[in-house]
Motif scaffolding. Structure first.
Motif, PDB file in Angstrom:
ATOM      1  N   ARG A   1     -25.229 -36.754 -34.611  1.00  0.00           N
ATOM      2  CA  ARG A   1     -24.827 -35.585 -33.830  1.00  0.00           C
ATOM      3  C   ARG A   1     -26.027 -34.740 -33.372  1.00  0.00           C
ATOM      4  O   ARG A   1     -26.024 -34.194 -32.282  1.00  0.00           O
ATOM      5  CB  ARG A   1     -23.890 -34.717 -34.675  1.00  0.00           C
ATOM      6  N   ASN A   2     -27.055 -34.615 -34.226  1.00  0.00           N
ATOM      7  CA  ASN A   2     -28.109 -33.638 -33.928  1.00  0.00           C
ATOM      8  C   ASN A   2     -29.414 -34.232 -33.395  1.00  0.00           C
ATOM      9  O   ASN A   2     -30.138 -33.553 -32.664  1.00  0.00           O
ATOM     10  CB  ASN A   2     -28.431 -32.833 -35.179  1.00  0.00           C
ATOM     11  N   ALA A   3     -29.721 -35.448 -33.776  1.00  0.00           N
ATOM     12  CA  ALA A   3     -31.033 -36.002 -33.396  1.00  0.00           C
ATOM     13  C   ALA A   3     -31.013 -36.531 -31.967  1.00  0.00           C
ATOM     14  O   ALA A   3     -29.951 -36.665 -31.343  1.00  0.00           O
ATOM     15  CB  ALA A   3     -31.399 -37.119 -34.365  1.00  0.00           C
ATOM     16  N   SER A   4     -32.208 -36.796 -31.441  1.00  0.00           N
ATOM     17  CA  SER A   4     -32.271 -37.447 -30.122  1.00  0.00           C
ATOM     18  C   SER A   4     -32.613 -38.933 -30.298  1.00  0.00           C
ATOM     19  O   SER A   4     -32.439 -39.726 -29.388  1.00  0.00           O
ATOM     20  CB  SER A   4     -33.320 -36.766 -29.237  1.00  0.00           C
ATOM     21  N   ARG A   5     -33.098 -39.269 -31.496  1.00  0.00           N
ATOM     22  CA  ARG A   5     -33.483 -40.657 -31.753  1.00  0.00           C
ATOM     23  C   ARG A   5     -33.271 -40.942 -33.238  1.00  0.00           C
ATOM     24  O   ARG A   5     -33.452 -40.030 -34.058  1.00  0.00           O
ATOM     25  CB  ARG A   5     -34.959 -40.780 -31.373  1.00  0.00           C
ATOM     26  N   ILE A   6     -32.894 -42.159 -33.541  1.00  0.00           N
ATOM     27  CA  ILE A   6     -32.656 -42.511 -34.950  1.00  0.00           C
ATOM     28  C   ILE A   6     -33.551 -43.678 -35.351  1.00  0.00           C
ATOM     29  O   ILE A   6     -33.617 -44.683 -34.643  1.00  0.00           O
ATOM     30  CB  ILE A   6     -31.168 -42.878 -35.188  1.00  0.00           C
ATOM     31  N   TRP A   7     -34.232 -43.482 -36.478  1.00  0.00           N
ATOM     32  CA  TRP A   7     -34.992 -44.576 -37.074  1.00  0.00           C
ATOM     33  C   TRP A   7     -34.258 -45.013 -38.331  1.00  0.00           C
ATOM     34  O   TRP A   7     -33.819 -44.176 -39.119  1.00  0.00           O
ATOM     35  CB  TRP A   7     -36.385 -44.119 -37.518  1.00  0.00           C
ATOM     36  N   GLY A   8     -34.194 -46.315 -38.541  1.00  0.00           N
ATOM     37  CA  GLY A   8     -33.615 -46.823 -39.773  1.00  0.00           C
ATOM     38  C   GLY A   8     -34.680 -47.550 -40.572  1.00  0.00           C
ATOM     39  O   GLY A   8     -35.386 -48.414 -40.041  1.00  0.00           O
ATOM     40  N   LEU A   9     -34.804 -47.166 -41.844  1.00  0.00           N
ATOM     41  CA  LEU A   9     -35.773 -47.833 -42.725  1.00  0.00           C
ATOM     42  C   LEU A   9     -35.023 -48.712 -43.716  1.00  0.00           C
ATOM     43  O   LEU A   9     -33.968 -48.330 -44.224  1.00  0.00           O
ATOM     44  CB  LEU A   9     -36.556 -46.797 -43.527  1.00  0.00           C
ATOM     45  N   SER A  10     -35.574 -49.864 -43.984  1.00  0.00           N
ATOM     46  CA  SER A  10     -35.013 -50.725 -45.020  1.00  0.00           C
ATOM     47  C   SER A  10     -36.170 -51.459 -45.686  1.00  0.00           C
ATOM     48  O   SER A  10     -36.976 -52.102 -44.996  1.00  0.00           O
ATOM     49  CB  SER A  10     -34.028 -51.715 -44.396  1.00  0.00           C
ATOM     50  N   GLY A  11     -36.275 -51.303 -47.000  1.00  0.00           N
ATOM     51  CA  GLY A  11     -37.354 -51.951 -47.749  1.00  0.00           C
ATOM     52  C   GLY A  11     -38.739 -51.640 -47.189  1.00  0.00           C
ATOM     53  O   GLY A  11     -39.615 -52.502 -47.169  1.00  0.00           O
ATOM     54  N   GLY A  12     -38.919 -50.398 -46.732  1.00  0.00           N
ATOM     55  CA  GLY A  12     -40.231 -49.983 -46.231  1.00  0.00           C
ATOM     56  C   GLY A  12     -40.550 -50.465 -44.815  1.00  0.00           C
ATOM     57  O   GLY A  12     -41.667 -50.286 -44.332  1.00  0.00           O
ATOM     58  N   LYS A  13     -39.551 -51.062 -44.159  1.00  0.00           N
ATOM     59  CA  LYS A  13     -39.782 -51.524 -42.774  1.00  0.00           C
ATOM     60  C   LYS A  13     -38.911 -50.728 -41.819  1.00  0.00           C
ATOM     61  O   LYS A  13     -37.767 -50.382 -42.167  1.00  0.00           O
ATOM     62  CB  LYS A  13     -39.406 -52.999 -42.641  1.00  0.00           C
ATOM     63  N   LEU A  14     -39.451 -50.489 -40.625  1.00  0.00           N
ATOM     64  CA  LEU A  14     -38.671 -49.801 -39.593  1.00  0.00           C
ATOM     65  C   LEU A  14     -37.810 -50.861 -38.901  1.00  0.00           C
ATOM     66  O   LEU A  14     -38.308 -51.651 -38.103  1.00  0.00           O
ATOM     67  CB  LEU A  14     -39.631 -49.137 -38.600  1.00  0.00           C
ATOM     68  N   VAL A  15     -36.509 -50.866 -39.239  1.00  0.00           N
ATOM     69  CA  VAL A  15     -35.657 -51.950 -38.734  1.00  0.00           C
ATOM     70  C   VAL A  15     -34.748 -51.490 -37.601  1.00  0.00           C
ATOM     71  O   VAL A  15     -34.050 -52.289 -36.994  1.00  0.00           O
ATOM     72  CB  VAL A  15     -34.788 -52.562 -39.871  1.00  0.00           C
ATOM     73  N   LEU A  16     -34.768 -50.162 -37.328  1.00  0.00           N
ATOM     74  CA  LEU A  16     -33.920 -49.637 -36.260  1.00  0.00           C
ATOM     75  C   LEU A  16     -34.652 -48.485 -35.578  1.00  0.00           C
ATOM     76  O   LEU A  16     -35.204 -47.619 -36.245  1.00  0.00           O
ATOM     77  CB  LEU A  16     -32.606 -49.127 -36.882  1.00  0.00           C
ATOM     78  N   ASP A  17     -34.667 -48.485 -34.261  1.00  0.00           N
ATOM     79  CA  ASP A  17     -35.288 -47.400 -33.505  1.00  0.00           C
ATOM     80  C   ASP A  17     -34.523 -47.288 -32.187  1.00  0.00           C
ATOM     81  O   ASP A  17     -34.770 -48.036 -31.255  1.00  0.00           O
ATOM     82  CB  ASP A  17     -36.773 -47.732 -33.253  1.00  0.00           C
ATOM     83  N   ILE A  18     -33.560 -46.352 -32.163  1.00  0.00           N
ATOM     84  CA  ILE A  18     -32.660 -46.267 -30.998  1.00  0.00           C
ATOM     85  C   ILE A  18     -32.441 -44.805 -30.596  1.00  0.00           C
ATOM     86  O   ILE A  18     -32.593 -43.906 -31.431  1.00  0.00           O
ATOM     87  CB  ILE A  18     -31.276 -46.873 -31.329  1.00  0.00           C
ATOM     88  N   PRO A  19     -32.061 -44.559 -29.350  1.00  0.00           N
ATOM     89  CA  PRO A  19     -31.652 -43.201 -28.981  1.00  0.00           C
ATOM     90  C   PRO A  19     -30.425 -42.829 -29.819  1.00  0.00           C
ATOM     91  O   PRO A  19     -29.599 -43.709 -30.099  1.00  0.00           O
ATOM     92  CB  PRO A  19     -31.265 -43.323 -27.503  1.00  0.00           C
ATOM     93  N   ALA A  20     -30.322 -41.546 -30.219  1.00  0.00           N
ATOM     94  CA  ALA A  20     -29.228 -41.177 -31.123  1.00  0.00           C
ATOM     95  C   ALA A  20     -27.868 -41.385 -30.462  1.00  0.00           C
ATOM     96  O   ALA A  20     -27.659 -40.999 -29.319  1.00  0.00           O
ATOM     97  CB  ALA A  20     -29.379 -39.728 -31.553  1.00  0.00           C
ATOM     98  N   ARG A  21     -27.001 -42.025 -31.181  1.00  0.00           N
ATOM     99  CA  ARG A  21     -25.611 -42.267 -30.772  1.00  0.00           C
ATOM    100  C   ARG A  21     -24.884 -42.771 -32.009  1.00  0.00           C
ATOM    101  O   ARG A  21     -25.508 -42.948 -33.062  1.00  0.00           O
ATOM    102  CB  ARG A  21     -25.551 -43.315 -29.653  1.00  0.00           C
TER     103      ARG A  21
END
Ligand SMILES: Nc1ncnc2c1ncn2[C@@H]1O[C@H](COP(=O)(O)OP(=O)(O)OP(=O)(O)O)[C@@H](O)[C@H]1O
Length: 243
Positions: A212-232
């Motif tokens: 709801r609030n961010a403009s972009r979302i990063w997802g971390l898993s096991g110390g790796k950046l596995v998701l990098d998308i515009p917030a939705r």
């Protein structure tokens, strides 16, 4: 603009906490960092804020490389980047206004540091920062310890602004807050990005609030950046990837 290339953090026992994390952040972005407990969110923020050592990686801010940079350069960056913790670092016996003044300490002339006096201009400026986070009415009345968790967090944001921060790194600033207070804190952070072109990178537990609030979302898993998308709203597959 902030560029990070191949940031890795490996502990002395060989445990890898962050593995080749790379990204670019533009002014005005509000990035929510999500991930399961232990995925490396706090470590990423701590490294980005130069509070934790990097094992490897490159940090470039507005064209200047900071990796292995001189101590003075790193100090300058740390002053321009405010770090918000789950429990805000406030002087609890002092009012919100005095806490915000303390954010300006290093910018004051030496004689003001010694005498502890505050100019009218400094006073107005501090009140302005508190107004931006909706706390003008609580500026002078109470010691910070009497403010709610959300209000204390917003005082910490105002203090960061007084410090001259252009970037706010926040490690779960809404943890333990009721939904309404959490929402206010995140709305304040969002407004700083949209209205003042600041950068906010914020670790969050609550996915809905991130969406709801961010403009972009990063997802971390096991110390790796596995998701990098515009917030939705995240798809089930994306949720499975990070949570
Ligand atoms: N100094 C350290 N010594 C040993 N292990 C560490 C150290 N710092 C971090 N870790 C480990 O690294 C992993 C990532 O920790 P981190 O605190 O960054 O995760 P997190 O995603 O913020 O978790 P949480 O959501 O629970 O706060 C965890 O497994 C943690 O135990």
């Amino acid at each position: 603009m902030i560029i990070v290339r191949n940031l890795s953090k490996v502990l002395t026992d060989g445990q890898t906490i962050l593995s080749k994390v790379s990204f670019q952040i533009d002014k005005g972005e509000f990035i929510a960092v999500i991930g399961a407990s232990g995925s490396g969110k706090s470590t990423l923020l701590g490294c980005l804020a130069l509070r934790q050592k990097w094992t490897e990686g490159q940090l470039i801010v507005d064209g200047t490389e900071f990796s292995g940079a001189k101590w003075a350069d790193r100090l300058k960056l740390r002053k321009e980047w405010a770090f918000l913790e789950e429990r805000p670092a406030l002087a609890l016996k002092k009012t919100a206004l005095k806490n915000v003044f303390s954010g300006r300490f290093w910018q004051l002339p030496w004689w003001r540091k010694i005498t502890g006096t505050v100019s009218t201009e400094e006073h107005i400026r501090a009140m302005d920062y508190l107004e931006r986070v909706g706390l003008l009415d609580k500026a002078k009345m109470l010691p910070a310890e009497k403010l709610s968790g959300g209000e204390q967090q917003r005082v910490a944001i105002a203090k960061g602004l007084a410090q001259g921060a252009k970037v706010i790194l926040a490690d779960e600033p809404t943890k333990g807050l009721d939904p309404e207070s959490a929402s206010k804190v995140l709305q304040d952070l969002r407004a700083l990005c949209t209205e003042q072109n600041m950068i906010v990178v914020c670790a969050m537990q609550n996915l809905e609030m991130a969406e709801r609030n961010a403009s972009r979302i990063w997802g971390l898993s096991g110390g790796k950046l596995v998701l990098d998308i515009p917030a939705r709203k995240l798809t089930q597959r994306e949720k499975d990837l990070v949570l």
